[in-house]
Design a protein around this motif. Structure first.
Motif, mmCIF file in Angstrom:
data_model
loop_
_atom_site.group_PDB
_atom_site.id
_atom_site.type_symbol
_atom_site.label_atom_id
_atom_site.label_comp_id
_atom_site.label_asym_id
_atom_site.label_seq_id
_atom_site.Cartn_x
_atom_site.Cartn_y
_atom_site.Cartn_z
ATOM 1 N N GLU A 271 51.199 6.787 -16.950
ATOM 2 C CA GLU A 271 52.392 6.256 -16.283
ATOM 3 C C GLU A 271 52.148 6.200 -14.783
ATOM 4 O O GLU A 271 51.652 7.157 -14.177
ATOM 5 N N ILE A 272 52.500 5.082 -14.166
ATOM 6 C CA ILE A 272 52.340 4.914 -12.728
ATOM 7 C C ILE A 272 53.577 5.465 -12.022
ATOM 8 O O ILE A 272 54.680 4.941 -12.181
ATOM 9 N N VAL A 273 53.385 6.520 -11.248
ATOM 10 C CA VAL A 273 54.482 7.061 -10.440
ATOM 11 C C VAL A 273 54.185 6.902 -8.944
ATOM 12 O O VAL A 273 55.032 7.212 -8.114
ATOM 13 N N ASN A 274 52.992 6.415 -8.618
ATOM 14 C CA ASN A 274 52.625 6.192 -7.225
ATOM 15 C C ASN A 274 51.518 5.141 -7.205
ATOM 16 O O ASN A 274 50.396 5.400 -7.644
ATOM 17 N N GLU A 352 46.829 18.876 -16.609
ATOM 18 C CA GLU A 352 48.241 18.843 -16.993
ATOM 19 C C GLU A 352 49.180 18.817 -15.794
ATOM 20 O O GLU A 352 50.398 18.853 -15.967
ATOM 21 N N ASN A 353 48.649 18.746 -14.585
ATOM 22 C CA ASN A 353 49.482 18.902 -13.392
ATOM 23 C C ASN A 353 50.164 17.630 -12.916
ATOM 24 O O ASN A 353 50.841 17.636 -11.889
ATOM 25 N N CYS A 354 49.968 16.533 -13.639
ATOM 26 C CA CYS A 354 50.702 15.300 -13.353
ATOM 27 C C CYS A 354 51.390 14.857 -14.642
ATOM 28 O O CYS A 354 51.013 13.835 -15.250
ATOM 29 N N SER A 364 49.916 10.667 -10.769
ATOM 30 C CA SER A 364 50.093 11.568 -9.641
ATOM 31 C C SER A 364 51.396 12.311 -9.872
ATOM 32 O O SER A 364 51.930 12.323 -10.993
ATOM 33 N N ARG A 365 51.908 12.924 -8.824
ATOM 34 C CA ARG A 365 53.286 13.386 -8.797
ATOM 35 C C ARG A 365 54.066 12.438 -7.894
ATOM 36 O O ARG A 365 53.484 11.833 -6.983
ATOM 37 N N PRO A 366 55.371 12.303 -8.113
ATOM 38 C CA PRO A 366 56.117 11.278 -7.368
ATOM 39 C C PRO A 366 56.171 11.501 -5.860
ATOM 40 O O PRO A 366 56.323 10.547 -5.109
ATOM 41 N N GLN A 367 56.012 12.748 -5.390
ATOM 42 C CA GLN A 367 56.148 12.980 -3.955
ATOM 43 C C GLN A 367 54.926 12.492 -3.187
ATOM 44 O O GLN A 367 53.841 12.348 -3.728
ATOM 45 N N LYS A 368 55.127 12.262 -1.896
ATOM 46 C CA LYS A 368 54.085 11.740 -1.020
ATOM 47 C C LYS A 368 52.872 12.661 -1.032
ATOM 48 O O LYS A 368 52.987 13.866 -0.886
ATOM 49 N N GLY A 369 51.687 12.076 -1.222
ATOM 50 C CA GLY A 369 50.457 12.846 -1.208
ATOM 51 C C GLY A 369 50.191 13.623 -2.474
ATOM 52 O O GLY A 369 49.222 14.357 -2.555
ATOM 53 N N ALA A 375 44.652 17.358 -4.168
ATOM 54 C CA ALA A 375 43.249 17.009 -4.386
ATOM 55 C C ALA A 375 42.755 17.533 -5.724
ATOM 56 O O ALA A 375 42.024 16.846 -6.449
ATOM 57 N N SER A 376 43.145 18.752 -6.079
ATOM 58 C CA SER A 376 42.750 19.322 -7.371
ATOM 59 C C SER A 376 43.435 18.603 -8.521
ATOM 60 O O SER A 376 42.831 18.399 -9.588
ATOM 61 N N ASN A 377 44.673 18.205 -8.323
ATOM 62 C CA ASN A 377 45.376 17.474 -9.380
ATOM 63 C C ASN A 377 44.742 16.105 -9.616
ATOM 64 O O ASN A 377 44.659 15.637 -10.759
ATOM 65 N N ALA A 378 44.293 15.453 -8.524
ATOM 66 C CA ALA A 378 43.598 14.174 -8.678
ATOM 67 C C ALA A 378 42.295 14.363 -9.437
ATOM 68 O O ALA A 378 41.944 13.564 -10.321
ATOM 69 N N ALA A 379 41.574 15.430 -9.104
ATOM 70 C CA ALA A 379 40.340 15.726 -9.838
ATOM 71 C C ALA A 379 40.648 16.049 -11.295
ATOM 72 O O ALA A 379 39.877 15.678 -12.203
ATOM 73 N N GLY A 380 41.766 16.731 -11.533
ATOM 74 C CA GLY A 380 42.166 17.018 -12.906
ATOM 75 C C GLY A 380 42.461 15.757 -13.693
ATOM 76 O O GLY A 380 42.152 15.666 -14.891
ATOM 77 N N PHE A 381 43.068 14.764 -13.035
ATOM 78 C CA PHE A 381 43.285 13.473 -13.687
ATOM 79 C C PHE A 381 41.947 12.863 -14.099
ATOM 80 O O PHE A 381 41.777 12.396 -15.231
ATOM 81 N N LEU A 382 40.967 12.878 -13.191
ATOM 82 C CA LEU A 382 39.659 12.314 -13.501
ATOM 83 C C LEU A 382 38.963 13.067 -14.627
ATOM 84 O O LEU A 382 38.216 12.470 -15.417
ATOM 85 N N LEU A 383 39.198 14.382 -14.698
ATOM 86 C CA LEU A 383 38.575 15.190 -15.744
ATOM 87 C C LEU A 383 38.947 14.686 -17.142
ATOM 88 O O LEU A 383 38.159 14.836 -18.081
ATOM 89 N N ARG A 384 40.118 14.090 -17.283
ATOM 90 C CA ARG A 384 40.516 13.522 -18.573
ATOM 91 C C ARG A 384 39.541 12.434 -19.035
ATOM 92 O O ARG A 384 39.426 12.165 -20.236
#
Length: 428
Positions: A271-274, A352-354, A364-369, A375-384
């Protein structure tokens, strides 16, 4: 009068009281002198600052003089003594062939990243990188390019989604360096580069101030290309593929929107939130491709998050991996190459952080940045999307790739920081 300024290194403290003791370089009748101490790491930083200082003085050509100039000291000076347009000239004290190769590759990476967005776009980025790799790799290099709707036919929905609003179509290019030229030769490593040639942020639009430097958002692809070029020049005999995941993230009536859902080739729904968290969306396709090759080593690089830059500043790049042994080896390699690299947290649960109520994950998460730990959450997304549950995978969030303005260490613009570390990793 000589057309170059002689530059010396001295371990004897200066006797003149006309200069501040903190000065990186002191001018005299014979030329310029850099006074160094016992700590070599401090010396290298001082030498790089001396290069910047001489550039700021308007010195356009130097000659490094004396036996004190080893390879790393000369390279430190060269990094500082590089103006944004790469026009300064250096006569090396030694190791001329190796240093000329390093300087040429770094200058090419920096020049590519510094190009204005009216000159660099997905197809031209892929073409320029392919041409440079072919120049050094010759017949061992082949290129496969998918453009626009060709991506959909192959299932590369992330790159297509991000780039479909631009008149310049998105691209996935695979640059295959195969020194044996055997069709069935195993692929030893895959490099996956973020190649967002301009990032408006999409409907999550950036401010004008935040957008003005977004020509640099293809820095990951350029850095990996520089690493491959340098490794080939150093005698690389492994088969390595470079995957360029390239798009312009723009806005029109066809642009992707908040709330859209992308279904990836492996069935993962996002899902695109950002729409400004677009880099991970294109890298996901590249990582899925890497998994199809069964390569034991996968490295991605991206100017991915502002959070990484907040964490490590602009002198370091950030490293993420769940493969502890590989991460530790990479940190040691970076230290050997005198490139600053810092490992930031990544665990399997970062995937699981997004969260999303309507898809497997949000981007991502809806808030800015992206909020805390972005940075770790973005890496966690890539880990999928990383092969082998992340074993054999390295993610470089290249926070030090670009400087909005000049510093005491770097000229304004691209730095090429990281290409030596990745090249050395390929050569091991």
């Amino acid at each position: 009068m000589s057309s170059t300024v002689a530059v010396f290194i001295s371990t004897t403290p200066p006797t003149s009281t006309a200069w501040k003791a903190s000065s990186a370089v002191i001018l005299g009748d014979a030329g310029a002198t850099i006074y160094v101490g016992e700590q070599e790491a401090d010396n290298l930083r001082k030498i790089q600052k001396a290069g910047r200082q001489l550039d700021a003085m308007g010195v356009v050509a130097v000659s490094l003089q004396g036996a004190e100039w080893n390879l790393e000291r000369q390279w430190a000076f060269a990094k500082g003594y590089s103006d944004t347009l790469s026009t300064n000239r250096i006569q090396w004290a030694s190791d001329a062939e190796q240093l000329t190769s390093l300087q040429s590759t770094a200058a090419w990476v920096r020049r590519l990243i510094n190009l204005p967005p009216n000159e660099i776009y997905p197809e031209s980025l892929a073409q320029q990188i392919a041409a440079q790799v072919q120049q050094v790799g010759g017949a061992a290099v082949t290129v496969t390019t998918l453009v626009g709707d060709e991506l959909l036919a192959q299932g590369w929905n992330g790159i297509h989604t991000v780039g479909r609003a631009s008149k310049r179509p998105p691209v996935m290019a695979v640059i295959d360096y195969n020194p044996s030229q055997q069709v069935d030769a195993p692929i030893d490593a895959v490099l996956v580069g973020k190649g967002i040639t301009f990032d408006s942020g999409g409907y999550s639009i950036k401010s004008s101030e935040g957008m003005v430097t977004m020509k640099c958002d293809m820095g990951g692809a350029a850095t990996l290309a520089g690493a491959l070029v340098h490794a080939i020049e150093q005698g690389l005999q492994k088969r390595v593929q470079l995957v360029i995941c390239s798009a312009e993230n723009l806005i029109d009536g066809n642009a992707y929107k908040l709330g859209d859902i992308i279904t990836y080739k492996n069935g993962t729904t996002v899902e695109i939130v950002n729409t400004d968290a677009e880099g991970r969306l294109v890298l996901a396709d590249g990582l899925l491709y890497a998994g199809e090759t069964k390569a034991p080593l996968v490295i991605d690089a991206a100017t991915l998050t502002g959070a990484a830059q907040v964490a490590v500043g602009t002198d370091y790049n950030a490293l993420f991996s769940v493969d502890d042994a590989l991460a530790e080896q990479t940190l040691q390699t970076a230290a050997q190459q005198h490139e600053l690299l810092w490992r930031l947290p990544l665990n399997t649960w970062h995937q699981e952080n997004c969260p999303s109520a309507v898809a497997d994950t949000a981007n991502s998460r809806p808030q800015k940045g992206g909020g805390s730990g972005g940075a770790s959450n973005a890496a966690g997304f890539l880990l999928r999307f990383a092969p082998n549950q992340g074993q054999g995978w390295l993610h470089f969030d290249i926070a030090g790739a670009y400087h909005n303005s000049g510093t005491s260490m770097w000229a304004t613009g691209a730095t090429a920081l990281g290409f030596r570390t990745i090249a050395a990793t390929l050569l091991k």
